[in-house]
Design a protein around this motif. Structure first.
Motif, PDB file in Angstrom:
ATOM      1  N   LYS A   7       2.502  -2.764  10.377  1.00 22.40           N
ATOM      2  CA  LYS A   7       1.829  -3.096   9.129  1.00 22.40           C
ATOM      3  C   LYS A   7       1.412  -1.821   8.402  1.00 22.40           C
ATOM      4  O   LYS A   7       0.807  -0.941   9.009  1.00 22.40           O
ATOM      5  CB  LYS A   7       0.596  -3.944   9.419  1.00 22.40           C
ATOM      6  CG  LYS A   7      -0.125  -4.420   8.171  1.00 22.40           C
ATOM      7  CD  LYS A   7      -1.314  -5.278   8.537  1.00 22.40           C
ATOM      8  CE  LYS A   7      -2.065  -5.746   7.306  1.00 22.40           C
ATOM      9  NZ  LYS A   7      -3.237  -6.572   7.644  1.00 22.40           N
ATOM     10  N   PRO A   9      -0.687   0.816   6.259  1.00 22.26           N
ATOM     11  CA  PRO A   9      -2.146   0.969   6.167  1.00 22.26           C
ATOM     12  C   PRO A   9      -2.682   0.485   4.830  1.00 22.26           C
ATOM     13  O   PRO A   9      -1.989   0.533   3.805  1.00 22.26           O
ATOM     14  CB  PRO A   9      -2.343   2.476   6.328  1.00 22.26           C
ATOM     15  CG  PRO A   9      -1.044   3.087   5.911  1.00 22.26           C
ATOM     16  CD  PRO A   9       0.007   2.105   6.319  1.00 22.26           C
ATOM     17  N   ASP A  10      -3.920   0.009   4.854  1.00 15.70           N
ATOM     18  CA  ASP A  10      -4.595  -0.448   3.636  1.00 15.70           C
ATOM     19  C   ASP A  10      -4.791   0.745   2.703  1.00 15.70           C
ATOM     20  O   ASP A  10      -5.423   1.743   3.065  1.00 15.70           O
ATOM     21  CB  ASP A  10      -5.954  -1.048   4.019  1.00 15.70           C
ATOM     22  CG  ASP A  10      -6.660  -1.721   2.851  1.00 15.70           C
ATOM     23  OD1 ASP A  10      -6.541  -1.208   1.720  1.00 15.70           O
ATOM     24  OD2 ASP A  10      -7.335  -2.734   3.073  1.00 15.70           O
ATOM     25  N   LYS A  11      -4.237   0.649   1.490  1.00 16.76           N
ATOM     26  CA  LYS A  11      -4.311   1.775   0.559  1.00 16.76           C
ATOM     27  C   LYS A  11      -5.737   2.117   0.177  1.00 16.76           C
ATOM     28  O   LYS A  11      -6.053   3.283  -0.069  1.00 16.76           O
ATOM     29  CB  LYS A  11      -3.482   1.483  -0.707  1.00 16.76           C
ATOM     30  CG  LYS A  11      -1.986   1.696  -0.529  1.00 16.76           C
ATOM     31  CD  LYS A  11      -1.269   1.629  -1.853  1.00 16.76           C
ATOM     32  CE  LYS A  11       0.202   1.974  -1.698  1.00 16.76           C
ATOM     33  NZ  LYS A  11       0.383   3.376  -1.271  1.00 16.76           N
ATOM     34  N   SER A  12      -6.599   1.123   0.110  1.00 16.85           N
ATOM     35  CA  SER A  12      -7.984   1.417  -0.252  1.00 16.85           C
ATOM     36  C   SER A  12      -8.655   2.270   0.822  1.00 16.85           C
ATOM     37  O   SER A  12      -9.454   3.164   0.511  1.00 16.85           O
ATOM     38  CB  SER A  12      -8.769   0.126  -0.460  1.00 16.85           C
ATOM     39  OG  SER A  12      -8.878  -0.620   0.745  1.00 16.85           O
ATOM     40  N   ILE A  13      -8.321   2.005   2.093  1.00 21.35           N
ATOM     41  CA  ILE A  13      -8.882   2.800   3.183  1.00 21.35           C
ATOM     42  C   ILE A  13      -8.302   4.204   3.156  1.00 21.35           C
ATOM     43  O   ILE A  13      -9.012   5.202   3.332  1.00 21.35           O
ATOM     44  CB  ILE A  13      -8.599   2.130   4.548  1.00 21.35           C
ATOM     45  CG1 ILE A  13      -9.194   0.711   4.581  1.00 21.35           C
ATOM     46  CG2 ILE A  13      -9.165   2.985   5.669  1.00 21.35           C
ATOM     47  CD1 ILE A  13     -10.688   0.664   4.329  1.00 21.35           C
ATOM     48  N   ASP A  15      -7.196   5.788   0.575  1.00 17.55           N
ATOM     49  CA  ASP A  15      -7.803   6.487  -0.556  1.00 17.55           C
ATOM     50  C   ASP A  15      -9.181   7.030  -0.187  1.00 17.55           C
ATOM     51  O   ASP A  15      -9.543   8.163  -0.539  1.00 17.55           O
ATOM     52  CB  ASP A  15      -7.926   5.553  -1.766  1.00 17.55           C
ATOM     53  CG  ASP A  15      -6.587   5.257  -2.410  1.00 17.55           C
ATOM     54  OD1 ASP A  15      -5.578   5.838  -1.966  1.00 17.55           O
ATOM     55  OD2 ASP A  15      -6.550   4.447  -3.351  1.00 17.55           O
ATOM     56  N   LYS A  16      -9.966   6.230   0.542  1.00 14.53           N
ATOM     57  CA  LYS A  16     -11.300   6.679   0.945  1.00 14.53           C
ATOM     58  C   LYS A  16     -11.208   7.878   1.880  1.00 14.53           C
ATOM     59  O   LYS A  16     -11.983   8.836   1.760  1.00 14.53           O
ATOM     60  CB  LYS A  16     -12.046   5.528   1.633  1.00 14.53           C
ATOM     61  CG  LYS A  16     -12.475   4.413   0.694  1.00 14.53           C
ATOM     62  CD  LYS A  16     -13.196   3.301   1.449  1.00 14.53           C
ATOM     63  CE  LYS A  16     -13.603   2.171   0.514  1.00 14.53           C
ATOM     64  NZ  LYS A  16     -14.277   1.071   1.243  1.00 14.53           N
ATOM     65  N   HIS A  49     -10.222   1.595  11.634  1.00 12.76           N
ATOM     66  CA  HIS A  49      -9.057   0.840  11.155  1.00 12.76           C
ATOM     67  C   HIS A  49      -7.792   1.184  11.932  1.00 12.76           C
ATOM     68  O   HIS A  49      -6.682   0.840  11.505  1.00 12.76           O
ATOM     69  CB  HIS A  49      -8.853   1.119   9.663  1.00 12.76           C
ATOM     70  CG  HIS A  49      -9.991   0.624   8.814  1.00 12.76           C
ATOM     71  ND1 HIS A  49     -10.092  -0.675   8.386  1.00 12.76           N
ATOM     72  CD2 HIS A  49     -11.101   1.269   8.343  1.00 12.76           C
ATOM     73  CE1 HIS A  49     -11.201  -0.821   7.679  1.00 12.76           C
ATOM     74  NE2 HIS A  49     -11.828   0.337   7.623  1.00 12.76           N
ATOM     75  N   LEU A  51      -6.106   3.936  12.463  1.00 12.03           N
ATOM     76  CA  LEU A  51      -5.135   4.731  11.716  1.00 12.03           C
ATOM     77  C   LEU A  51      -5.073   6.130  12.311  1.00 12.03           C
ATOM     78  O   LEU A  51      -5.997   6.572  12.973  1.00 12.03           O
ATOM     79  CB  LEU A  51      -5.542   4.831  10.238  1.00 12.03           C
ATOM     80  CG  LEU A  51      -5.618   3.524   9.445  1.00 12.03           C
ATOM     81  CD1 LEU A  51      -6.177   3.795   8.058  1.00 12.03           C
ATOM     82  CD2 LEU A  51      -4.249   2.878   9.346  1.00 12.03           C
ATOM     83  N   GLN A  55      -0.168   8.437   9.368  1.00 14.45           N
ATOM     84  CA  GLN A  55      -0.140   7.305   8.451  1.00 14.45           C
ATOM     85  C   GLN A  55      -0.807   7.652   7.123  1.00 14.45           C
ATOM     86  O   GLN A  55      -0.349   7.238   6.059  1.00 14.45           O
ATOM     87  CB  GLN A  55      -0.842   6.100   9.091  1.00 14.45           C
ATOM     88  CG  GLN A  55      -0.076   5.475  10.234  1.00 14.45           C
ATOM     89  CD  GLN A  55      -0.885   4.412  10.945  1.00 14.45           C
ATOM     90  OE1 GLN A  55      -1.887   4.708  11.582  1.00 14.45           O
ATOM     91  NE2 GLN A  55      -0.472   3.169  10.807  1.00 14.45           N
ATOM     92  N   SER A  59       1.192   7.987   3.348  1.00 16.77           N
ATOM     93  CA  SER A  59       0.807   6.995   2.355  1.00 16.77           C
ATOM     94  C   SER A  59       0.536   7.684   1.025  1.00 16.77           C
ATOM     95  O   SER A  59      -0.150   8.696   0.973  1.00 16.77           O
ATOM     96  CB  SER A  59      -0.461   6.243   2.804  1.00 16.77           C
ATOM     97  OG  SER A  59      -0.222   5.575   4.023  1.00 16.77           O
TER      98      SER A  59
END
Length: 244
Positions: A7, A9-13, A15-16, A49, A51, A55, A59
């Motif tokens: 899956k 990684p969540d882009k919002s995470i 970005d943070k 998360h 990660l 990753q 991203s």
């Protein structure tokens, strides 16, 4: 034999994490405690998360550059200061011309980058411009000498910006350095893509005659003025250069 798709990684995470790594960059943030807190927060997010840095590196950030036009007289030394600030804070700028009421073309800078990076760039550039101008006015009375001092200071500041970038590339061998370089590259690529859509006319710089002593004093001032000034608050307008 079955395979399970990884899956993304969540882009919002992501970005943070990238923003925290940027805050942990010692060349941009002079507060040691703040850098340590930012780095720890980034590591905590990675662990929470599940990660890893690979990753995060792989991203891409969704960067949408904006434009901010500033009413500022573009004397040669001021252009060098703007170039230095842009180089340090992930932005770029170009010049746009408008015809004034007398029919003459007045050129002003348009900054390109994210809103946050433009705000920091403008604040730093404003502080440097005012610092150089005030020091030149304090030391010299003649306008010719003041201008020579300003050119020397701006030239040294721009050279220091290049030197800082060189050190960043050398430090990119470390894990954190690599992450910060990836972050910088993505900002710069987004800015360059935005700039490539523009049509620019060639700019011909004019010859500048300088006082050697005042220029040398300016270089010395540009060598010691701080470039990692902690910037607080929002966007600030650069005051227009009045030549006094």
């Amino acid at each position: 034999m079955s395979t399970t798709a990884t899956k993304p990684p969540d882009k919002s995470i992501v970005d943070k994490v990238r923003k925290l790594l940027a805050l942990a960059d010692s060349s941009k943030n002079s507060h040691e405690h703040e850098r340590e807190v930012a780095m720890q927060a980034a590591m905590d997010l990675l662990a929470k998360h599940n990660l890893n840095m690979t990753q995060v590196n792989n991203s891409s950030l969704e960067i949408r550059p904006e434009e901010v036009r500033v009413n500022l007289k573009l004397d040669p030394w001021i252009r060098d200061v703007l170039s230095a600030a842009c180089r340090l804070y992930y932005t770029d700028y170009y010049m746009t011309g408008n015809r004034n009421w007398q029919g003459r073309i007045e050129r002003h800078p348009v900054f390109v980058g994210t809103a946050e990076n433009i705000a920091v760039t403008i604040d730093m550039a404003a502080w440097l411009i005012n610092s150089i101008r005030q020091e030149s006015n304090r030391v010299y009375r003649e306008q010719f000498e003041r201008r020579s001092f300003r050119v020397g200071a701006a030239d040294r500041i721009l050279r220091r910006a290049f030197e800082i970038r060189k050190v960043e590339r050398q430090n990119s061998a470390t894990t954190t350095g690599t992450d910060l370089m990836v972050l910088r590259n993505q900002f710069e690529q987004a800015n360059q893509k935005h700039m490539s859509s523009k049509s620019f006319q060639p700019f011909k710089p004019r010859t500048i005659y300088l006082d050697e002593g005042a220029f040398t004093d300016g270089v010395a001032f540009g060598a010691q003025v701080g470039l990692n000034r902690q910037v607080n608050g929002g966007m600030k307008r650069i005051p227009q250069f009045d030549g006094r």
